[in-house]
Design a protein around this motif. Structure first.
Motif, PDB file in Angstrom:
ATOM      1  N   PRO A 129       0.773  -1.243   0.000  1.00 42.18           N
ATOM      2  CA  PRO A 129       0.000   0.000   0.000  1.00 42.18           C
ATOM      3  C   PRO A 129       0.805   1.294   0.000  1.00 42.18           C
ATOM      4  O   PRO A 129       0.253   2.343  -0.326  1.00 42.18           O
ATOM      5  CB  PRO A 129      -0.830  -0.110   1.277  1.00 42.18           C
ATOM      6  CG  PRO A 129      -0.048  -1.007   2.172  1.00 42.18           C
ATOM      7  CD  PRO A 129       0.631  -1.980   1.256  1.00 42.18           C
ATOM      8  N   TYR A 130       2.090   1.239   0.321  1.00 46.51           N
ATOM      9  CA  TYR A 130       2.855   2.477   0.461  1.00 46.51           C
ATOM     10  C   TYR A 130       3.850   2.660  -0.671  1.00 46.51           C
ATOM     11  O   TYR A 130       4.659   1.766  -0.968  1.00 46.51           O
ATOM     12  CB  TYR A 130       3.582   2.497   1.807  1.00 46.51           C
ATOM     13  CG  TYR A 130       2.637   2.244   2.959  1.00 46.51           C
ATOM     14  CD1 TYR A 130       1.600   3.133   3.231  1.00 46.51           C
ATOM     15  CD2 TYR A 130       2.754   1.109   3.742  1.00 46.51           C
ATOM     16  CE1 TYR A 130       0.704   2.888   4.265  1.00 46.51           C
ATOM     17  CE2 TYR A 130       1.871   0.865   4.784  1.00 46.51           C
ATOM     18  CZ  TYR A 130       0.850   1.754   5.035  1.00 46.51           C
ATOM     19  OH  TYR A 130      -0.031   1.506   6.058  1.00 46.51           O
ATOM     20  N   ARG A 131       3.817   3.839  -1.306  1.00 44.58           N
ATOM     21  CA  ARG A 131       4.713   4.150  -2.416  1.00 44.58           C
ATOM     22  C   ARG A 131       6.174   3.991  -2.037  1.00 44.58           C
ATOM     23  O   ARG A 131       6.972   3.469  -2.814  1.00 44.58           O
ATOM     24  CB  ARG A 131       4.484   5.583  -2.899  1.00 44.58           C
ATOM     25  CG  ARG A 131       3.280   5.765  -3.753  1.00 44.58           C
ATOM     26  CD  ARG A 131       3.217   7.197  -4.314  1.00 44.58           C
ATOM     27  NE  ARG A 131       1.831   7.500  -4.584  1.00 44.58           N
ATOM     28  CZ  ARG A 131       1.097   8.362  -3.912  1.00 44.58           C
ATOM     29  NH1 ARG A 131       1.624   9.082  -2.939  1.00 44.58           N
ATOM     30  NH2 ARG A 131      -0.162   8.539  -4.215  1.00 44.58           N
ATOM     31  N   ALA A 132       6.534   4.472  -0.858  1.00 39.75           N
ATOM     32  CA  ALA A 132       7.947   4.432  -0.444  1.00 39.75           C
ATOM     33  C   ALA A 132       8.464   2.998  -0.392  1.00 39.75           C
ATOM     34  O   ALA A 132       9.598   2.727  -0.795  1.00 39.75           O
ATOM     35  CB  ALA A 132       8.127   5.115   0.906  1.00 39.75           C
ATOM     36  N   ALA A 133       7.650   2.066   0.082  1.00 38.65           N
ATOM     37  CA  ALA A 133       8.074   0.662   0.150  1.00 38.65           C
ATOM     38  C   ALA A 133       8.249   0.086  -1.247  1.00 38.65           C
ATOM     39  O   ALA A 133       9.223  -0.624  -1.519  1.00 38.65           O
ATOM     40  CB  ALA A 133       7.063  -0.155   0.953  1.00 38.65           C
ATOM     41  N   ASP A 181     -10.362   1.432   5.489  1.00 36.40           N
ATOM     42  CA  ASP A 181     -10.052   2.297   6.628  1.00 36.40           C
ATOM     43  C   ASP A 181      -8.548   2.383   6.886  1.00 36.40           C
ATOM     44  O   ASP A 181      -8.117   2.846   7.926  1.00 36.40           O
ATOM     45  CB  ASP A 181     -10.811   1.878   7.884  1.00 36.40           C
ATOM     46  CG  ASP A 181     -10.474   0.482   8.378  1.00 36.40           C
ATOM     47  OD1 ASP A 181      -9.773  -0.252   7.650  1.00 36.40           O
ATOM     48  OD2 ASP A 181     -10.913   0.117   9.477  1.00 36.40           O
ATOM     49  N   ASP A 182      -7.774   1.923   5.925  1.00 37.95           N
ATOM     50  CA  ASP A 182      -6.322   2.046   5.963  1.00 37.95           C
ATOM     51  C   ASP A 182      -5.899   2.547   4.583  1.00 37.95           C
ATOM     52  O   ASP A 182      -6.509   2.170   3.580  1.00 37.95           O
ATOM     53  CB  ASP A 182      -5.674   0.689   6.272  1.00 37.95           C
ATOM     54  CG  ASP A 182      -4.362   0.835   7.002  1.00 37.95           C
ATOM     55  OD1 ASP A 182      -4.347   1.465   8.081  1.00 37.95           O
ATOM     56  OD2 ASP A 182      -3.347   0.327   6.499  1.00 37.95           O
ATOM     57  N   PRO A 183      -4.870   3.390   4.512  1.00 36.35           N
ATOM     58  CA  PRO A 183      -4.555   4.034   3.231  1.00 36.35           C
ATOM     59  C   PRO A 183      -3.968   3.089   2.186  1.00 36.35           C
ATOM     60  O   PRO A 183      -3.320   2.105   2.509  1.00 36.35           O
ATOM     61  CB  PRO A 183      -3.521   5.098   3.615  1.00 36.35           C
ATOM     62  CG  PRO A 183      -2.927   4.633   4.898  1.00 36.35           C
ATOM     63  CD  PRO A 183      -3.999   3.849   5.597  1.00 36.35           C
ATOM     64  N   TYR A 184      -4.231   3.436   0.943  1.00 40.43           N
ATOM     65  CA  TYR A 184      -3.554   2.841  -0.204  1.00 40.43           C
ATOM     66  C   TYR A 184      -3.061   4.007  -1.048  1.00 40.43           C
ATOM     67  O   TYR A 184      -3.855   4.840  -1.496  1.00 40.43           O
ATOM     68  CB  TYR A 184      -4.476   1.949  -1.044  1.00 40.43           C
ATOM     69  CG  TYR A 184      -3.755   1.439  -2.280  1.00 40.43           C
ATOM     70  CD1 TYR A 184      -2.809   0.429  -2.159  1.00 40.43           C
ATOM     71  CD2 TYR A 184      -3.962   2.012  -3.523  1.00 40.43           C
ATOM     72  CE1 TYR A 184      -2.104  -0.014  -3.261  1.00 40.43           C
ATOM     73  CE2 TYR A 184      -3.263   1.570  -4.629  1.00 40.43           C
ATOM     74  CZ  TYR A 184      -2.334   0.564  -4.494  1.00 40.43           C
ATOM     75  OH  TYR A 184      -1.617   0.131  -5.589  1.00 40.43           O
ATOM     76  N   GLU A 185      -1.763   4.072  -1.251  1.00 41.30           N
ATOM     77  CA  GLU A 185      -1.156   5.138  -2.038  1.00 41.30           C
ATOM     78  C   GLU A 185      -1.012   4.652  -3.472  1.00 41.30           C
ATOM     79  O   GLU A 185      -0.167   3.806  -3.768  1.00 41.30           O
ATOM     80  CB  GLU A 185       0.196   5.531  -1.436  1.00 41.30           C
ATOM     81  CG  GLU A 185       0.063   6.061  -0.012  1.00 41.30           C
ATOM     82  CD  GLU A 185       1.399   6.278   0.686  1.00 41.30           C
ATOM     83  OE1 GLU A 185       2.463   5.888   0.141  1.00 41.30           O
ATOM     84  OE2 GLU A 185       1.366   6.832   1.799  1.00 41.30           O
ATOM     85  N   THR A 186      -1.853   5.191  -4.351  1.00 42.65           N
ATOM     86  CA  THR A 186      -1.830   4.745  -5.740  1.00 42.65           C
ATOM     87  C   THR A 186      -0.494   5.106  -6.388  1.00 42.65           C
ATOM     88  O   THR A 186       0.105   6.130  -6.069  1.00 42.65           O
ATOM     89  CB  THR A 186      -2.975   5.375  -6.558  1.00 42.65           C
ATOM     90  OG1 THR A 186      -2.852   6.789  -6.506  1.00 42.65           O
ATOM     91  CG2 THR A 186      -4.332   4.962  -6.023  1.00 42.65           C
ATOM     92  N   PRO A 187      -0.026   4.260  -7.294  1.00 35.58           N
ATOM     93  CA  PRO A 187       1.222   4.562  -7.996  1.00 35.58           C
ATOM     94  C   PRO A 187       1.097   5.858  -8.796  1.00 35.58           C
ATOM     95  O   PRO A 187       0.047   6.138  -9.381  1.00 35.58           O
ATOM     96  CB  PRO A 187       1.407   3.369  -8.930  1.00 35.58           C
ATOM     97  CG  PRO A 187       0.613   2.269  -8.306  1.00 35.58           C
ATOM     98  CD  PRO A 187      -0.560   2.949  -7.665  1.00 35.58           C
ATOM     99  N   ILE A 188       2.177   6.619  -8.816  1.00 35.37           N
ATOM    100  CA  ILE A 188       2.183   7.873  -9.571  1.00 35.37           C
ATOM    101  C   ILE A 188       2.523   7.620 -11.034  1.00 35.37           C
ATOM    102  O   ILE A 188       1.868   8.148 -11.927  1.00 35.37           O
ATOM    103  CB  ILE A 188       3.157   8.884  -8.928  1.00 35.37           C
ATOM    104  CG1 ILE A 188       2.638   9.253  -7.535  1.00 35.37           C
ATOM    105  CG2 ILE A 188       3.298  10.132  -9.806  1.00 35.37           C
ATOM    106  CD1 ILE A 188       3.598  10.069  -6.711  1.00 35.37           C
ATOM    107  N   GLN A 189       3.535   6.802 -11.286  1.00 39.49           N
ATOM    108  CA  GLN A 189       3.934   6.497 -12.657  1.00 39.49           C
ATOM    109  C   GLN A 189       4.247   5.006 -12.812  1.00 39.49           C
ATOM    110  O   GLN A 189       5.398   4.620 -13.039  1.00 39.49           O
ATOM    111  CB  GLN A 189       5.149   7.324 -13.069  1.00 39.49           C
ATOM    112  CG  GLN A 189       4.842   8.789 -13.249  1.00 39.49           C
ATOM    113  CD  GLN A 189       6.030   9.540 -13.814  1.00 39.49           C
ATOM    114  OE1 GLN A 189       7.142   9.443 -13.299  1.00 39.49           O
ATOM    115  NE2 GLN A 189       5.784  10.282 -14.874  1.00 39.49           N
TER     116      GLN A 189
END
Length: 174
Positions: A83-87, A138-146
């Protein structure tokens, strides 16, 4: 040369379905390994929970296994929410540091569609308050940017998605 194709998206967006279909398509032409998120977590990393840190560690460890397999020439397909872009970016950088391709595929479907596909009943349980921490609920999902590829599984057939992933792996994607 091996590669990792990382399928990220909400629960029940179609990641495992696409991974199985892509693996079947590539079977016999390439060595293929599928690192399904549920199986990897249950079999290799059962001590990890679902806190932000544990989720990031799960992605890091899964990424390491993927990189090791890709380094031996396998096409590694990882249907893992991540779910996290950084990971996800850390896994990409690790692959690149070792001269390996990392291809991020955003497996996207509307949350309402994901909820209707949910064979595990997670969305219904989250809606009733029986569970918490469901990614995208109820927990975030950071969509991919590219991402290298964005697949709308609520609009495209499995076959079309597989064709687009094969084209991505072959370097012929539009």
């Amino acid at each position: 040369m091996g590669a990792t194709i990382w399928l990220t998206g909400l629960p029940s967006s179609g990641k495992s379905t696409l991974a199985a279909a892509l693996a079947a398509r590539l079977a016999g032409t390439h060595p293929v390994e599928v690192l399904d998120g549920d199986v990897v977590r249950r079999q290799l990393f059962p001590e990890l929970g679902f806190s932000k840190d544990d989720r990031a560690e799960n992605v890091r460890r899964t990424g390491l296994v993927a990189r090791l397999l890709a380094g031996h020439g396998a096409i590694v397909i990882t249907p893992v929410i991540a779910p996290y872009r950084a990971a996800r970016e850390a896994v990409r950088k690790d692959h690149e540091a070792h001269g390996l391709r990392y291809l991020e595929v955003f497996v996207d479907a509307a949350p309402e569609v994901c909820a209707t596909r949910d064979v595990k009943g997670l969305y219904a349980r989250a809606k009733k308050g029986e569970i918490t921490g469901l990614t995208g609920f109820d927990d975030p999902y950071e969509t991919p940017i590219q991402p290298e590829l964005h697949l709308r599984t609520d609009e495209l057939s499995v076959e079309t998605c597989v064709e687009r992933m094969v084209a991505l792996l072959d370097g012929t994607a539009r």
